[in-house]
Write an enzyme that holds these catalytic residues in place. Structure first.
Site, mmCIF file in Angstrom:
data_model
loop_
_atom_site.group_PDB
_atom_site.id
_atom_site.type_symbol
_atom_site.label_atom_id
_atom_site.label_comp_id
_atom_site.label_asym_id
_atom_site.label_seq_id
_atom_site.Cartn_x
_atom_site.Cartn_y
_atom_site.Cartn_z
ATOM 1 N N ARG A 107 29.826 87.144 5.164
ATOM 2 C CA ARG A 107 31.227 86.620 4.891
ATOM 3 C C ARG A 107 30.795 85.110 5.096
ATOM 4 N NH1 ARG A 107 34.276 90.241 9.020
ATOM 5 N NH2 ARG A 107 34.561 88.293 10.251
ATOM 6 N N GLU B 237 27.703 99.878 5.433
ATOM 7 C CA GLU B 237 27.992 100.408 6.672
ATOM 8 C C GLU B 237 28.581 101.865 6.904
ATOM 9 O OE1 GLU B 237 29.695 96.378 8.829
ATOM 10 O OE2 GLU B 237 30.985 97.388 7.270
ATOM 11 N N GLY C 46 39.433 90.028 8.841
ATOM 12 C CA GLY C 46 38.263 89.195 8.697
ATOM 13 C C GLY C 46 38.384 88.069 7.585
ATOM 14 N N ASP D 178 35.665 92.849 1.410
ATOM 15 C CA ASP D 178 35.709 94.416 1.036
ATOM 16 C C ASP D 178 36.171 94.509 -0.148
ATOM 17 O OD1 ASP D 178 34.595 94.545 3.580
ATOM 18 O OD2 ASP D 178 36.561 95.215 4.330
ATOM 19 N N GLY E 188 44.739 95.478 6.532
ATOM 20 C CA GLY E 188 45.412 95.416 7.919
ATOM 21 C C GLY E 188 46.557 94.189 7.861
ATOM 22 N N MET F 95 28.215 95.173 4.248
ATOM 23 C CA MET F 95 29.654 95.552 4.813
ATOM 24 C C MET F 95 30.459 96.561 3.763
ATOM 25 S SD MET F 95 30.915 92.150 6.831
ATOM 26 C CE MET F 95 30.112 91.830 8.451
ATOM 27 N N GLY G 209 43.402 91.088 4.170
ATOM 28 C CA GLY G 209 43.044 92.368 3.399
ATOM 29 C C GLY G 209 43.942 93.441 3.855
HETATM 30 O O1 F6P Z 1 37.274 93.398 6.773
HETATM 31 C C1 F6P Z 1 35.918 92.657 6.357
HETATM 32 C C2 F6P Z 1 34.691 93.217 7.211
HETATM 33 O O2 F6P Z 1 33.705 92.058 7.133
HETATM 34 C C3 F6P Z 1 34.069 94.392 6.894
HETATM 35 O O3 F6P Z 1 33.512 94.578 5.475
HETATM 36 C C4 F6P Z 1 33.451 94.681 8.260
HETATM 37 O O4 F6P Z 1 32.951 95.933 8.297
HETATM 38 C C5 F6P Z 1 34.132 93.939 9.162
HETATM 39 O O5 F6P Z 1 34.985 93.064 8.502
HETATM 40 C C6 F6P Z 1 33.506 93.407 10.466
HETATM 41 O O6 F6P Z 1 34.351 93.079 11.475
HETATM 42 P P1 F6P Z 1 34.291 91.914 12.585
HETATM 43 O O7 F6P Z 1 34.221 90.607 11.797
HETATM 44 O O8 F6P Z 1 35.610 92.195 13.338
HETATM 45 O O9 F6P Z 1 33.250 92.358 13.212
#
Ligand code: F6P
Length: 379
Positions: A301, A248, A36, A153, A129, A195, A127
């Site tokens: 974000r 979430e 992300g 996060d 991963g 999130m 992050g």
């Molecule tokens: O890892 C950051 C994050 O924003 C999490 O808080 C959220 O659950 C996830 O990414 C959302 O992922 P994507 O952008 O792949 O939907």
């Protein structure tokens, strides 16, 4: 005896010890953002690129993270390319969540492309991963890597804070501020879903800053009756609205007692779009009160990075360049007790930094009358 042999191997950069000083000449640095996006990623790219180029290195931007490495989306970066990007959100290098990089075959293609592009070392910004990916890649192909913590996060182990978090807190708190005025005009329960699937950092900080009454985070499973009682108490005290900030990954005590597969089956059966809708339905059933749900989603974000994240990412980026000059690889730059520091990526990979339920901030929040839905609160 084995210990000294281990240290010797570490010095040579062999075996499981992949944090080390690299002996071979490194001239070209590849840089990527993965997972992300997070505010401050551009500031980090800018700081690393500028410092590295000033010190005689070539910098190559890898677009769309590890996926771009597999698809060979690589282009040299100049100082002009990173000009006027510090104030921009997202990442100029773009990002992706790569499924192919999770396979040995995908990583082999990535490595071959990296070598063909003349990249000697990799800087990975992201992050959990992303850093775990860097660790696997470094081990498999002996790739010198440095990591930077960038995630909204704030759940990366080994750093007190990650860039992107503060900007997301500001946006999420702003969202709750906006809900306040409409909430005060109605007798309703408002749930703002923030999130954080595994951790409640964003909900904790934004919920506190935005003046939410109840905070539901994954680390503290909630008791629905306690949540309902906290709402009733407010109504009795003449407060006709309640604002709940729910992560979430908010989970009830009953759900926390289920096995992974049982929980999956429950969620599938209920079929709610997300946590806030499930909690909303539960509250309606328990209290009979009208409930409204707000899910700001990726707005959290987005936007421009706050000044704090720009400064933090620049400092971590400069520290990364310092490591490159010192030929020290296998580390993630981090924040420890307000100082910029480093930690071996091997100590970070695969771990999650949870909110400590016994921490000062949780105690202080509870003392200030916030409910976490786990025990009756004073106010
Ligand atoms: O890892 C950051 C994050 O924003 C999490 O808080 C959220 O659950 C996830 O990414 C959302 O992922 P994507 O952008 O792949 O939907």
């Amino acid at each position: 005896m084995f210990y000294f042999w281990g240290l010797f191997l570490e010095y040579l950069g062999i075996g499981k010890f992949n944090k080390r000083v690299i002996m071979k000449k490194i001239k070209c640095i590849g840089i990527l953002t993965s997972g992300g996006d997070a505010s401050g990623m551009n500031a980090a790219i800018r700081a690393v690129t500028r410092s590295a180029i000033c010190n005689g290195y070539t910098v190559k931007g890898i677009y769309r993270g590890y996926e771009g490495l597999i698809r060979n989306e690589i282009k040299e970066l100049t100082t002009q390319d990173v000009s006027s990007i510090i104030q921009r959100g997202g990442t100029i290098l773009k990002t992706a969540r790569s499924k192919d990089f999770m396979t040995p075959e995908g990583r082999k293609v990535a490595y071959d492309n990296m070598v063909a592009a003349g990249i000697d070392a990799l800087v990975v910004i992201g992050g959990n991963g992303s850093l775990s990916g860097a660790q696997i890649f470094a081990n498999e192909f002996d790739v010198p890597c440095i990591g930077l913590p960038g995630t909204i996060d704030n759940d990366l182990y080994g750093t007190d804070v990650s860039f992107g978090f503060q900007s997301a807190v500001d946006i999420a708190a702003n969202t709750i501020d906006c809900i306040h005025s409409t909430a005060a005009s109605h007798s309703r329960v408002f749930i703002v879903e923030l999130m954080g699937h595994k951790t409640g950092w964003l909900t904790l900080y934004a919920g506190m800053a935005g003046g939410a009454d109840i905070l539901l985070i994954p680390e503290i499973p909630y008791d629905l009756e306690v949540v309902a009682e906290a709402i009733r108490k407010r109504t009795k005290a003449g407060k006709h609205f309640t604002i709940i900030a729910a992560a979430e990954g908010a989970i009830s005590k009953e759900e926390a007692a289920l096995s992974k597969s049982e929980l999956k089956a429950k969620r599938k059966k209920e079929n709610y779009p997300s946590a806030a809708y499930r909690i909303g339905a539960e509250i309606l059933q328990k209290t009979g009160l009208e409930v409204r749900v707000t899910v700001p989603g990726h707005v959290q974000r987005g936007g421009q990075p706050c000044a704090y994240d720009r400064v933090l990412a620049t400092r971590l980026g400069a520290k990364t360049a310092e490591l490159i000059l010192q030929k020290k690889y296998g580390y993630m730059t981090c924040v420890k007790e307000n100082k910029i520091d480093i930690i071996p990526i091997s100590e970070v990979a695969g771990k999650t930094k949870l909110v400590d339920t016994d921490s000062d901030i949780i105690r202080q929040a509870k003392f200030a009358g916030l409910s976490f839905g786990d025990e009756p609160c004073g106010i």
